[in-house]
Every structure is written in structure tokens, then in C-alpha cells.
Design a protein around this motif. Structure first.
Motif, PDB file in Angstrom:
ATOM      1  N   ILE A  13       0.876  -1.109   0.109  1.00  0.00           N
ATOM      2  CA  ILE A  13       0.100  -0.102  -0.233  1.00  0.00           C
ATOM      3  C   ILE A  13       0.784   1.356  -0.042  1.00  0.00           C
ATOM      4  CG2 ILE A  13      -1.813   1.229   1.491  1.00  0.00           C
ATOM      5  CD1 ILE A  13      -2.900  -1.480   2.357  1.00  0.00           C
ATOM      6  N   ILE A  14       2.029   1.323   0.701  1.00  0.00           N
ATOM      7  CA  ILE A  14       3.031   2.282   0.753  1.00  0.00           C
ATOM      8  C   ILE A  14       3.483   2.470  -0.795  1.00  0.00           C
ATOM      9  CG2 ILE A  14       5.117   3.132   1.696  1.00  0.00           C
ATOM     10  CD1 ILE A  14       4.298   1.487   4.265  1.00  0.00           C
ATOM     11  N   LEU A  15       3.925   1.532  -1.140  1.00  0.00           N
ATOM     12  CA  LEU A  15       4.648   1.566  -2.500  1.00  0.00           C
ATOM     13  C   LEU A  15       3.600   2.070  -3.583  1.00  0.00           C
ATOM     14  CD1 LEU A  15       7.091   1.095  -4.367  1.00  0.00           C
ATOM     15  CD2 LEU A  15       6.478  -1.300  -4.454  1.00  0.00           C
ATOM     16  N   GLN A  16       2.486   1.442  -3.375  1.00  0.00           N
ATOM     17  CA  GLN A  16       1.507   1.580  -4.777  1.00  0.00           C
ATOM     18  C   GLN A  16       0.764   3.354  -4.501  1.00  0.00           C
ATOM     19  OE1 GLN A  16       0.263  -0.607  -7.023  1.00  0.00           O
ATOM     20  NE2 GLN A  16      -0.039   1.458  -7.899  1.00  0.00           N
ATOM     21  N   GLY A  17       0.953   3.840  -3.116  1.00  0.00           N
ATOM     22  CA  GLY A  17       0.577   5.237  -3.078  1.00  0.00           C
ATOM     23  C   GLY A  17       1.867   6.186  -3.586  1.00  0.00           C
ATOM     24  N   TYR A  18       2.848   5.722  -3.576  1.00  0.00           N
ATOM     25  CA  TYR A  18       4.175   6.300  -4.203  1.00  0.00           C
ATOM     26  C   TYR A  18       4.236   6.171  -5.626  1.00  0.00           C
ATOM     27  CZ  TYR A  18       8.764   7.419  -5.474  1.00  0.00           C
ATOM     28  OH  TYR A  18      10.074   7.968  -5.908  1.00  0.00           O
ATOM     29  N   LEU A  19       3.778   5.196  -6.325  1.00  0.00           N
ATOM     30  CA  LEU A  19       3.714   4.891  -7.718  1.00  0.00           C
ATOM     31  C   LEU A  19       2.531   5.607  -8.120  1.00  0.00           C
ATOM     32  CD1 LEU A  19       4.298   0.816  -7.741  1.00  0.00           C
ATOM     33  CD2 LEU A  19       6.004   2.683  -8.421  1.00  0.00           C
ATOM     34  N   ASP A  20       1.474   5.616  -7.659  1.00  0.00           N
ATOM     35  CA  ASP A  20       0.388   6.418  -8.170  1.00  0.00           C
ATOM     36  C   ASP A  20       0.632   8.113  -8.143  1.00  0.00           C
ATOM     37  OD1 ASP A  20      -0.995   4.018  -8.393  1.00  0.00           O
ATOM     38  OD2 ASP A  20      -2.400   4.416  -6.529  1.00  0.00           O
ATOM     39  N   SER A  21       1.602   8.480  -7.035  1.00  0.00           N
ATOM     40  CA  SER A  21       1.786   9.865  -7.141  1.00  0.00           C
ATOM     41  C   SER A  21       2.753  10.193  -8.241  1.00  0.00           C
ATOM     42  CB  SER A  21       2.513  10.155  -5.786  1.00  0.00           C
ATOM     43  OG  SER A  21       3.610   9.946  -5.763  1.00  0.00           O
ATOM     44  N   LYS A  22       3.458   9.413  -8.765  1.00  0.00           N
ATOM     45  CA  LYS A  22       4.221   9.713  -9.859  1.00  0.00           C
ATOM     46  C   LYS A  22       3.752   9.321 -11.192  1.00  0.00           C
ATOM     47  CE  LYS A  22       8.345   7.599  -9.906  1.00  0.00           C
ATOM     48  NZ  LYS A  22       9.774   7.192 -10.159  1.00  0.00           N
ATOM     49  N   THR A  23       2.657   8.676 -11.164  1.00  0.00           N
ATOM     50  CA  THR A  23       1.920   8.647 -12.534  1.00  0.00           C
ATOM     51  C   THR A  23       1.078   9.929 -12.584  1.00  0.00           C
ATOM     52  OG1 THR A  23       1.572   6.292 -12.253  1.00  0.00           O
ATOM     53  CG2 THR A  23       0.163   7.333 -13.724  1.00  0.00           C
ATOM     54  N   VAL A  24       0.545  10.245 -11.542  1.00  0.00           N
ATOM     55  CA  VAL A  24      -0.298  11.661 -11.552  1.00  0.00           C
ATOM     56  C   VAL A  24       0.624  12.726 -11.825  1.00  0.00           C
ATOM     57  CG1 VAL A  24      -1.756  13.258 -10.141  1.00  0.00           C
ATOM     58  CG2 VAL A  24      -1.860  10.608 -10.122  1.00  0.00           C
ATOM     59  N   LYS A  25       1.656  12.983 -11.201  1.00  0.00           N
ATOM     60  CA  LYS A  25       2.603  13.909 -11.757  1.00  0.00           C
ATOM     61  C   LYS A  25       3.286  13.859 -12.962  1.00  0.00           C
ATOM     62  CE  LYS A  25       4.380  14.658  -6.947  1.00  0.00           C
ATOM     63  NZ  LYS A  25       5.164  14.469  -6.091  1.00  0.00           N
ATOM     64  N   GLY A  26       3.434  12.527 -13.672  1.00  0.00           N
ATOM     65  CA  GLY A  26       3.841  12.584 -15.069  1.00  0.00           C
ATOM     66  C   GLY A  26       5.286  12.016 -14.862  1.00  0.00           C
TER      67      GLY A  26
END
Length: 139
Positions: free
Chosen positions: A126-139
């Protein structure tokens, strides 16, 4: 390059790893902490096995966003990981990740014994997925 997510506890370290594209996180294992040296040796094996290029370490913050003693320990652990492995370590707010993991496992009707065995690696995912999702949103 894969990214490793860690949920650091007093007795265990939950470990998750991203897919090669950095889109999804999968729980890998729960390391039962024994000694500093054996913990680092197992992390090194996993870093090499999964070709990890970056680490995301859960940062336990207080609900008001401040960092308490447990958070300070995690920050120091992150600095040590950077020094030992030569990889960038990102700190990621882990508030309520264990609660979220517990809720998901309860909804899936997983027994208490099985929940105890997997909750830390699920929290790391869950920690890692949150980080990955934030990178996707930022581009």
C-alpha cells in the motif's frame, strides 16, 4: 528498474516490489527482524534479485502531520539504507496503511493467523502503490 517499498516495524519489515514499469506494487515477504546484519543481508538479496533501483520507506507520522519518535527512527533507518546500498530512499507517509491492509484482509475473510502473517507485506504494498500512483499523476 523496480522500486522497493518497506514497512519498518520493531519485529518485522514488510517488503513490496513494483513491476518493471513502476505501475503496480506486489507484496513480496515479511522479514522477521533478528540482527541488523541479517536484516540488511536479506534486503540486499531482495534488492539484487528484483533489480531494485530505488526504495520507498514508510514514514509513520502523527495524525496532525508531525513526526514523532517512531518517525525519527524511520528517517534514520532510511539514511542508513541510502548509505549501505547506494540507492535513493524516499520517505512516504504511511498513516493508516496498516489499518487499510487490516480492513482489506477482514473483508476478504482472511483468518486472524493468516492476516498476522501477511499484514506487513500488504502494508508495504500500500505504501509503495501510493508512491507509484503519485508519480503517475505527476507524470
Amino acid at each position: 528498474m523496480r522500486i522497493m517499498g518497506l514497512d519498518l516495524g520493531d519485529r518485522t519489515i514488510g517488503v513490496a516490489v513494483s513491476d518493471a514499469f513502476g505501475w503496480t506494487a506486489q507484496g513480496v515477504e515479511v522479514i522477521s527482524r533478528k540482527t541488523h546484519e541479517t536484516d540488511l543481508a536479506r534486503l540486499k538479496q531482495l534488492i539484487e534479485e528484483y533489480e531494485v533501483g530505488e526504495i520507498v520507506l514508510g514514514l509513520p507520522k502523527n495524525m496532525n502531520g508531525s513526526i514523532g519518535p517512531r518517525g525519527e527512527l524511520c528517517i534514520e533507518y532510511g539514511k542508513m539504507l541510502e548509505s549501505v546500498f547506494g540507492l535513493r530512499v524516499m520517505m512516504w507517509d504511511e498513516r493508516l496503511t496498516t489499518v487499510s491492509a487490516e480492513r482489506t484482509l477482514l473483508e476478504a475473510d482472511v483468518s486472524r493467523k493468516k492476516r498476522k502473517a501477511v499484514i506487513d507485506k500488504m502494508a508495504a504494498a500500500i505504501i509503495l502503490q501510493g508512491y507509484l500512483d503519485s508519480k503517475t499523476v505527476k507524470g
